[in-house]
Write a protein that holds these residues in place. Sequence first.
Motif, short mmCIF file in Angstrom:
data_model
loop_
_atom_site.label_atom_id
_atom_site.label_comp_id
_atom_site.label_asym_id
_atom_site.label_seq_id
_atom_site.Cartn_x
_atom_site.Cartn_y
_atom_site.Cartn_z
N MET A 1 0.85 -1.17 0.00
CA MET A 1 0.00 0.00 0.00
C MET A 1 0.90 1.23 0.00
O MET A 1 1.90 1.29 0.72
CB MET A 1 -0.89 0.00 1.24
N ALA A 2 0.55 2.18 -0.82
CA ALA A 2 1.25 3.46 -0.86
C ALA A 2 0.21 4.55 -0.77
O ALA A 2 -0.90 4.40 -1.29
CB ALA A 2 2.04 3.60 -2.16
N GLU A 3 0.53 5.63 -0.10
CA GLU A 3 -0.41 6.74 -0.02
C GLU A 3 0.36 8.04 -0.11
O GLU A 3 1.54 8.09 0.16
CB GLU A 3 -1.25 6.66 1.26
N GLY A 4 -0.34 9.06 -0.51
CA GLY A 4 0.26 10.37 -0.60
C GLY A 4 0.18 10.90 -2.02
O GLY A 4 -0.22 10.21 -2.95
N ILE A 5 0.56 12.14 -2.15
CA ILE A 5 0.41 12.83 -3.43
C ILE A 5 1.24 12.19 -4.54
O ILE A 5 0.91 12.29 -5.71
CB ILE A 5 0.73 14.33 -3.26
N PHE A 6 2.32 11.47 -4.20
CA PHE A 6 3.17 10.87 -5.21
C PHE A 6 2.90 9.37 -5.41
O PHE A 6 3.58 8.73 -6.21
CB PHE A 6 4.64 11.10 -4.88
N ALA A 7 1.94 8.81 -4.72
CA ALA A 7 1.66 7.38 -4.82
C ALA A 7 1.30 6.97 -6.26
O ALA A 7 1.64 5.88 -6.70
CB ALA A 7 0.55 6.97 -3.87
N ALA A 8 0.64 7.85 -6.98
CA ALA A 8 0.24 7.51 -8.36
C ALA A 8 1.44 7.30 -9.27
O ALA A 8 1.33 6.66 -10.31
CB ALA A 8 -0.67 8.60 -8.92
N GLU A 9 2.60 7.79 -8.85
CA GLU A 9 3.83 7.63 -9.64
C GLU A 9 4.19 6.16 -9.86
O GLU A 9 4.86 5.83 -10.83
CB GLU A 9 5.01 8.32 -8.95
N ILE A 10 3.77 5.28 -8.96
CA ILE A 10 4.16 3.87 -9.06
C ILE A 10 3.05 2.96 -9.58
O ILE A 10 3.23 1.75 -9.67
CB ILE A 10 4.67 3.34 -7.69
N VAL A 11 1.92 3.53 -9.96
CA VAL A 11 0.78 2.73 -10.42
C VAL A 11 1.15 1.87 -11.62
O VAL A 11 0.93 0.65 -11.63
CB VAL A 11 -0.44 3.62 -10.73
N ALA A 21 -3.64 -4.04 -6.75
CA ALA A 21 -5.02 -4.45 -6.43
C ALA A 21 -5.97 -3.29 -6.69
O ALA A 21 -7.15 -3.51 -6.97
CB ALA A 21 -5.11 -4.89 -4.97
N GLY A 22 -5.49 -2.07 -6.63
CA GLY A 22 -6.31 -0.90 -6.88
C GLY A 22 -5.47 0.35 -6.67
O GLY A 22 -4.49 0.33 -5.93
N ALA A 23 -5.84 1.40 -7.35
CA ALA A 23 -5.15 2.68 -7.20
C ALA A 23 -6.20 3.77 -7.19
O ALA A 23 -7.00 3.88 -8.12
CB ALA A 23 -4.18 2.89 -8.36
N TYR A 24 -6.21 4.55 -6.14
CA TYR A 24 -7.27 5.55 -5.96
C TYR A 24 -6.68 6.90 -5.61
O TYR A 24 -5.72 7.00 -4.85
CB TYR A 24 -8.23 5.11 -4.85
#
Length: 98
Positions: A1-11, A21-24
């Motif tokens: 699990m990753a969270e934060g403004i930069f988490a989408a960088e690893i999607v 499993a999911g990216a939100y």
Amino acid sequence: MAEGIFAAEIVAECQRRGLLAGAYALRRPRAATFLRRLARDLTEQRKAPRVLVRRGVALLREEPAVLARQTGLGAEAARAREVLRRVAALLPGHPRPH
């Protein structure tokens, strides 16, 4: 699990490796986010109130672009309740939120 403004960088990489499993990206009412952030920052007293309000307004204006960038990187925009429901569904035996 990753969270934060930069988490989408690893999607994309997580998806490529079969680890996603999911990216939100949380979609919240902008005014509520502004007020929550301002209250937190005023309590912490790290900067002058005038600076905090100015910074908060700038972040309020930038929020749609931040959300667009996160969704462009593969995260799905969703409300917190929906994210919680989906994550709970991934956990065996975990009660689902209402």
